[in-house]
Design a protein around this motif. Structure first.
Motif, PDB file in Angstrom:
ATOM      1  N   ILE A   1       0.733  -1.156   0.038  1.00  0.00           N
ATOM      2  CA  ILE A   1       0.070   0.091  -0.119  1.00  0.00           C
ATOM      3  C   ILE A   1       0.908   1.292   0.020  1.00  0.00           C
ATOM      4  CG2 ILE A   1      -1.834   1.434   1.390  1.00  0.00           C
ATOM      5  CD1 ILE A   1      -2.776  -1.263   2.348  1.00  0.00           C
ATOM      6  N   LEU A   2       2.157   1.135   0.590  1.00  0.00           N
ATOM      7  CA  LEU A   2       2.858   2.409   0.611  1.00  0.00           C
ATOM      8  C   LEU A   2       3.243   2.973  -1.017  1.00  0.00           C
ATOM      9  CD1 LEU A   2       5.817   1.493   3.090  1.00  0.00           C
ATOM     10  CD2 LEU A   2       3.937   2.632   3.390  1.00  0.00           C
ATOM     11  N   GLY A   3       3.200   2.233  -2.032  1.00  0.00           N
ATOM     12  CA  GLY A   3       3.468   2.728  -3.147  1.00  0.00           C
ATOM     13  C   GLY A   3       2.343   3.577  -3.467  1.00  0.00           C
ATOM     14  N   ASN A   4       0.960   3.334  -3.270  1.00  0.00           N
ATOM     15  CA  ASN A   4      -0.063   4.421  -3.515  1.00  0.00           C
ATOM     16  C   ASN A   4      -0.011   5.669  -2.804  1.00  0.00           C
ATOM     17  OD1 ASN A   4      -1.011   2.704  -5.805  1.00  0.00           O
ATOM     18  ND2 ASN A   4      -2.681   1.690  -4.618  1.00  0.00           N
ATOM     19  N   LEU A   5       0.383   5.204  -1.603  1.00  0.00           N
ATOM     20  CA  LEU A   5       0.490   6.569  -0.401  1.00  0.00           C
ATOM     21  C   LEU A   5       1.479   7.164  -0.745  1.00  0.00           C
ATOM     22  CD1 LEU A   5      -0.161   4.730   3.081  1.00  0.00           C
ATOM     23  CD2 LEU A   5      -2.024   5.716   1.677  1.00  0.00           C
TER      24      LEU A   5
END
Length: 796
Positions: free
Chosen positions: A549-553
């Motif tokens: 999820i870090l990529g999208n954040l």
């Protein structure tokens, strides 16, 4: 989807006003997004007569015109090449707002000549794209009359939003049919007449074996000796009213039928077609220049319409430039086909083409439209363009299967909560085109060919309910809150809700992003797992499932920074994907902080660091009862974290999460400047509660005062502080309640490769006050435990 009131009334005999029609459409599930009344915007414009037009004395391309408005003679400076004495045009007086330019007219002086108004072009009135000259009106146009009245523009334009399952409402006729079923008028029959051919078509339709599943049927006719000039005014007005640009009679006919009857058509210049025309799959390396002027590379998963020399159109998507019609076209070949919705959608997405034809084919058309569509097109082409028509040529077969559904009228009350008379239910379904047979408790209902979305009894209940009117659902009082059933949530759902509340309390804002992301960005966050690529992505830049999820954040942080919000905190809870199987999905709570801490008069702002992310992760783990004091921290976080400022949170062999600074190269690649820190906690891996007892143990406070002792140890520089803290805490578990690291020192008088770590140890006696000897004994245990675990020596 747009249409005018007069267009609707060409299919629906009704006296209903605009407001009533809009309200009924909404009740039927067809959302009205807006209603535009062009009459109000064009009210000041009038018919003007050019009494005199002479050359501007100081400009070669301007003319000074005297315009009779019916009330006065007004001087206007005009740059249109067709401005001349004796013509009639559209005049706008001073103070008029010109919709095509967005400007308000003012009296002016142009090169020494006064100008007190404007003679307008179609584009300036918002009635088309023509700006080569001003509008020329017929000689019998009444001078001074309102242009709106003269052209009959008192015609409101509806803009509606059609759900993907209602392809039948992508044509004005289908909308009229729904309104008629709701009692808002009478549906007029199409009145299409069959026109026999006078000769055999020199071009025949063929369907190749490779395309039989994708193109079940295609039909057409050959027209010779047609005149492809401008389309008649009524047709141009219909198209311009919904924002389409009239091109030529033949092209305008195909666009009109697409919007009028939801039946896409295509016409080929027959003189540019070589041999028969075949539906087939595209060949490797095949390309085509489409009508939009772009060249597209095709593949074997796409359908093309080809002649003996190659592809002439992309099936269901767009025609080709090579065989397109022009003003010199005199012989035409018509195409009326059925294309597979999935293949059409996939082709359009791969090529990046969203045409009116694709928009309709991918939603599923009425199969019978391939039959009556030929008759409609034939009638319009002959009436507008003239010429002779051939016999029909066709290939394949029209699908005739229609769904038969067992329907119990009582289910309307059971599922919809409304009692609708049995005969009214039968009438509603019949008016919508359904065939109803049988009586009693169960009927047989056959769906019409244009309603592929109706699959079962519940769909028929919905049809009855939406036409009967959801406003007719009776109002009932809610039961007492104590009588309502309690919400049944799984432990996992409760955990997600608790995590959201906790992270929000810590100052992070919740985001909801796609589970997809660009594959280039996803590869930065794979972390040793497999990257899951999508075979049919919803967008070319969302072609991979997110491994973290870090990529999208981080990408969300970049978008916020571009808008001036560089200091922020975001979190999201959702699945991550490390493979294609369900077991490869992992529910994670992830968050980032970017920039600096908030500015405050008491505390100086500082750049965020890995410890801020660690605090978020630890707070989340502690909230769910994870033994945070027993976690092992290892410097082995995935490569998208900074290698020297990150760690793994491990409980035995189980990795519960990661935290740390995002790697500078990753942040830079995603256009984020400054420090970015983040954490991931895997909710599926958290240990379950051991019992259903009280959430927290009873408080067992000691009446005796605690005491603190400080220790400084010299250890090797690579020894983590965690080892000292755990060793000291385990020296005497009965007395030692807390151990904290409060100082780190290197250099000075310390040997090279050594560091000093200072610990504060809290002792809590419970039975009696400790003596000095007892305190010293505990201190000796602490020193011995640290020495055994780390080799550390007490600093003197």
């Amino acid at each position: 989807m747009k249409f005018t009131l007069s267009w609707l009334k060409s299919h629906l005999e009704t006296d209903a006003d605009v407001a009533t029609i809009a309200a009924r459409l909404t009740d039927l599930g067809i959302e009205v997004e807006g209603i535009e009344d062009k009459a109000a915007a064009l009210a000041p414009f009038m018919v003007g007569y050019v009494v005199e037009a002479k050359q501007h004395p100081n400009a070669d391309r301007l003319r000074v015109c005297k315009v009779d408005t019916g009330k006065a003679i007004v001087q206007v400076v005009c740059g249109a090449p067709n401005a001349r004495t004796g013509m009639k045009g559209v005049f706008a007086p001073v103070g008029t707002h010109v919709p095509g330019t967005g400007l308000d007219l003012k009296a002016g002086n142009i090169r020494g000549e006064a100008s007190n108004g404007m003679l307008c072009s179609a584009r300036e009135l918002g009635l088309g794209q023509d700006h080569d000259g001003i509008i020329e009106l017929p000689a019998d146009a009444p001078v001074g009359q309102s242009f709106v009245e003269y052209r009959g523009l008192k015609d409101p334009v509806f803009e509606i939003k059609v759900t993907p399952d209602r392809a039948d409402c992508l044509g004005v006729f289908g909308i009229a049919r729904d309104l008629a079923s709701a009692g808002l008028g009478r549906l007029k029959p199409l009145g299409t007449k069959s026109i026999p051919g006078t000769f055999k078509s020199p071009i025949q339709w063929r369907i190749d074996e490779s395309a039989k599943d994708a193109v079940p049927y295609v039909a057409g006719r050959y027209f010779r000796g047609v005149r492809n000039g401008p389309s008649p005014q009524w047709l141009q007005d219909r198209l311009t009213s919904i924002g389409l640009r009239p091109i030529s009679a033949l092209v305008d006919i195909t666009n009109f039928v697409t919007y009028d009857l939801c039946r896409p058509l295509h016409v080929f210049d027959a003189d540019k077609v070589h041999g028969d025309v075949t539906m087939r799959t595209a060949r490797a390396g095949e390309t085509i220049e489409a009508l939009d002027g772009k060249v597209y590379a095709l593949d074997s998963g796409m359908i093309v319409i080809a002649d003996d020399q190659g592809a002439e159109a992309i099936g269901g998507v767009m025609g080709g430039e090579a065989s397109g019609c022009s003003e010199t076209t005199s012989n035409v070949f018509l195409e009326v086909a059925l294309f597979d919705p999935v293949i059409t959608a996939r082709t359009g997405r791969k090529l990046g083409i969203l045409s009116d034809a694709r928009y309709r084919f991918e939603r599923g058309l009425d199969p019978q439209s391939a039959d009556w569509g030929v008759a409609v097109a034939t009638q319009l082409i002959q009436e507008i363009c003239g010429g002779d028509v051939s016999e029909i040529t066709a290939a394949g077969a029209i699908p005739t299967a229609r769904k038969e559904i067992a329907f119990r009228p009582a289910r309307v009350l059971a599922l919809g909560g409304v009692s609708v008379a049995v005969e009214k239910q039968r009438q509603i379904l019949t008016d919508l085109g359904f065939t109803v047979t049988g009586t009693g408790e169960s009927w047989q209902v056959t769906a019409p060919s244009w309603r592929a979305d109706v699959e079962g009894e519940a769909d028929l209940v919905e049809e009855v309910m939406r036409v009967h009117g959801f406003d007719n659902i009776p109002v009932t009082s809610l039961p007492r809150l104590t009588d309502l059933p309690q919400t049944a949530l799984t432990p996992g759902q409760k955990r997600v809700s608790q995590a959201k509340r906790l992270l929000a309390v810590r100052g992070l804002n919740e985001t909801v992003t796609f589970s997809f992301m660009p594959s280039d960005a996803a590869r930065m966050f794979v972390g040793g797992n497999a990257l899951v690529l999508l075979a049919n992505p919803i967008s070319a830049d969302l072609d991979a499932m997110r491994p973290s999820i870090l990529g999208n954040l981080v990408m969300a942080a970049a978008r916020n920074a571009a808008r001036g919000f560089s200091d922020l905190g975001l979190f999201e809870i959702g699945p991550t994907y490390s493979g294609e199987n369900e077991k490869d999905q992992l529910l994670a709570a992830a968050g980032i902080r970017a920039g600096a801490t908030p500015r405050h008069w008491q505390v100086k702002a500082r750049p965020l660091d890995a410890y801020d992310a660690k605090a978020d992760a630890m707070a989340l783990l502690a909230a769910f009862g994870a033994p945070v004091d027993n976690l092992q921290l290892e410097a082995a976080a995935p490569a998208y974290y900074h290698p020297g400022q990150s760690a793994v949170l491990r409980l035995g062999p189980t990795i519960l999460g990661y935290f740390g600074a995002i790697h500078p190269k990753v942040a830079s690649a995603l256009d984020v400047k400054g420090p970015v820190v983040g954490f991931e906690v895997f909710l599926d891996r958290l240990p379950s509660p051991r019992s259903k007892g009280t959430a927290r143990p009873l408080l067992n406070a000691s009446p005796l005062q605690p005491l603190e002792r400080d220790f400084a140890f010299i250890v090797e520089a690579n020894v983590p502080a965690e080892k000292l803290v755990k060793a000291a805490k385990g020296a005497d578990k009965a007395l030692i309640t807390e151990v904290k690291l409060f100082d780190l020192f290197q250099g000075g008088s310390l040997p090279e490769g050594k560091k000093s770590l200072a610990l504060s140890v809290t002792l809590q006696p419970r039975d009696k006050t400790l003596t000095d000897a007892e305190i010293e004994a505990v201190a000796a245990k602490i020193v011995a435990a640290v020495n055994k675990a780390t080799g550390g020596e007490l600093r003197k």
